[in-house]
Write a protein that holds these residues in place. Structure first.
Motif, PDB file in Angstrom:
ATOM      1  N   MET A  54      18.781 -30.966  20.832  1.00 38.64           N
ATOM      2  CA  MET A  54      18.713 -30.860  19.609  1.00 38.64           C
ATOM      3  C   MET A  54      18.312 -31.884  18.329  1.00 38.64           C
ATOM      4  O   MET A  54      17.533 -31.601  17.445  1.00 38.64           O
ATOM      5  N   TYR A  55      18.636 -33.175  18.850  1.00 39.91           N
ATOM      6  CA  TYR A  55      18.060 -34.031  18.047  1.00 39.91           C
ATOM      7  C   TYR A  55      16.430 -33.991  18.010  1.00 39.91           C
ATOM      8  O   TYR A  55      15.705 -34.175  16.978  1.00 39.91           O
ATOM      9  N   SER A  56      15.737 -33.992  19.273  1.00 41.68           N
ATOM     10  CA  SER A  56      14.640 -33.960  19.452  1.00 41.68           C
ATOM     11  C   SER A  56      13.801 -32.804  18.838  1.00 41.68           C
ATOM     12  O   SER A  56      12.445 -32.795  18.208  1.00 41.68           O
ATOM     13  N   ILE A  57      14.651 -31.560  18.825  1.00 44.25           N
ATOM     14  CA  ILE A  57      14.028 -30.219  18.555  1.00 44.25           C
ATOM     15  C   ILE A  57      13.988 -30.381  17.039  1.00 44.25           C
ATOM     16  O   ILE A  57      13.187 -29.956  16.205  1.00 44.25           O
ATOM     17  N   ASP A  58      15.048 -30.990  16.420  1.00 42.05           N
ATOM     18  CA  ASP A  58      14.964 -31.103  14.673  1.00 42.05           C
ATOM     19  C   ASP A  58      13.691 -32.129  14.315  1.00 42.05           C
ATOM     20  O   ASP A  58      13.307 -31.776  13.429  1.00 42.05           O
TER      21      ASP A  58
END
Length: 441
Positions: A54-58
């Motif tokens: 999620m960190y990278s997706i965001d």
């Protein structure tokens, strides 16, 4: 018929926006759905994968949203997150299918939302070679392994870059299910054979003699072997705890933070139903989990009671031969199983829990007999909760000494010069810390 992606979005909404635990809400939603097993597998993959990255997706989504992710409708945002996860991290789902399913889901929310989802996901596909991180080593590592900057910096500072990378990689692995053989109801060879007969592909554990890895097979907890109490699901790192306590027949054991009971019942099995284990927890409802586990396993020597381990109880002064304190911790070693920990913890959480751990450790020091053993364990990799607590305790209490532990020369097991052990996470084992303290007088 339920939709696997819709259920995934609902689960993510509960976890991200309502602070639910991913493993609990996922199990509840799937058990109450009419999905086929293959669709349940897809939901599980999308939920854990999206949380993991999620960190990278965001970071990616921020590049395609005019006002960034913070002002976006939460439901639409989670649809976009599962869309990017499928497009960027999964090979088995055709791009058109991933986009179309997300657009259809968004239509149920709003027409404008579906247009936004369609535009963002197609824009993402047109920019497959785009770089989403700043040109620094730290930003690259954070993006590649999808960990917040503060947590990545913590691991690098405490472990050095090489071991920090191993930790980040290990915490992103899909965990192997491991079971512990219950020696009260059967021996290793018999249970090994029964698991194979029930269609499981299995391997021996990495380090624990009671451990069997489930490589492939249906949900183990629905199997008669589990229901009859022949096995318990437990991570192999956690299995090391009881076996390190020098358990002998007919001794008194205190387990000050016992729920849900995996380590408690392991101690009981090693006691061969002799002696007494006094198992405590601050939450009464959680003690029912220990009771249920003990009943299923055929254990009769556990006495349960509600107690706050931070508050000293005079009645237990110099009472126990062995004490287990599997203390509350930040949980940084179990991110494989609860990836939301990456986003729900912060530096202040790490600081505040240390005083709780030290209170429990001090109380345990008063409860143990001379020549008795305290086993201190955590499922975190934060050295301030681990080695630093032990250094502090030994300095304050010279009547205790650290008993060195050795589990063999596995690559992920790290020994320090004090004699304590840190287990770095990998596919088979959670990140874990164990220290063995013996009272000398």
């Amino acid at each position: 018929m339920d939709n696997s992606r819709k259920i995934a979005v609902e689960i993510l909404n509960d976890v991200i926006n309502k602070n639910a635990y991913s493993n609990i809400v996922l199990n509840n939603k799937l058990n109450n759905s009419n999905l086929f097993d293959i669709d349940k597998g897809l939901t599980t993959e999308i939920v854990y994968g999206t949380l993991k990255y999620m960190y990278s997706i965001d970071k990616m989504l921020d590049c395609y949203l005019k006002n960034g992710i913070k002002k976006l409708d939460e439901y639409i945002l989670n649809i976009l997150r599962i869309g990017i996860y499928q497009l960027n991290y999964l090979d088995k789902i055709p791009e058109f299918a991933a986009v179309n399913e997300c657009v259809e889901l968004a239509k149920e929310r709003s027409k404008g939302g579906s247009k936004l989802v369609n535009g963002v996901l197609r824009n993402f596909l047109r920019n497959k070679n785009k770089i989403y991180y700043k040109n620094t080593e730290l930003d690259k590592v954070c993006f590649e392994y999808s960990f917040p900057k503060w947590l990545t910096q913590l691991f690098i500072k405490q472990y050095g870059i090489d071991d920090a990378i191993k930790i980040l990689y290990g915490l992103n692995q899909v965990p192997t299910v491991t079971v512990r053989v219950n020696n009260l109801k059967g021996d290793y060879e018999d249970i090994w054979r029964k698991l194979i007969e029930n269609g499981y592909n299995i391997e021996q554990g990495s380090v624990c003699p009671e451990a069997i890895k489930i490589v492939r097979g249906k949900n183990i907890e629905n199997n008669p072997i589990f229901k009859e109490g022949l096995i318990t699901v437990q991570d192999e790192s956690a299995m090391l705890v009881a076996s390190t306590m020098e358990i002998e027949d007919n001794i008194y054991v205190l387990d000050l933070c016992s729920a849900p009971g995996g380590k408690t019942t392991h101690i009981a099995e090693l006691l061969d139903n002799t002696g007494s284990i006094f198992a405590f927890d601050i939450h009464k409802n959680k003690l029912s989990l220990v009771k249920d586990n003990a009943s299923r396993l055929g254990i009769k020597n556990i006495h349960l009671n509600v107690m706050d381990a931070c508050i000293y109880k005079e009645k237990y002064k110099e009472f126990a031969d062995r004490i287990l304190i599997d203390v509350p911790c930040s949980g940084l070693g179990i991110i494989r199983k609860k990836p939301e920990i990456k986003y729900t913890k912060n530096k202040n959480d790490l600081k505040s829990i240390i005083q709780v751990q030290r209170k429990i450790l001090l109380n345990a020091s008063k409860y143990v007999k001379n020549n008795g053993i305290i086993l201190y364990s955590t499922c975190t990799l934060n050295k301030e909760e681990n080695e630093e607590n032990i250094k502090w305790f030994i300095k304050e209490h010279p009547e205790f000494k650290i008993e060195p532990i050795f589990y063999g020369n596995l690559e992920n097991i790290k020994y320090d010069n004090m004699g304590t052990v840190t287990i770095l996470p990998d596919k088979s084992m959670d990140g874990f810390f164990i220290a063995k303290l013996k009272k000398q007088w």
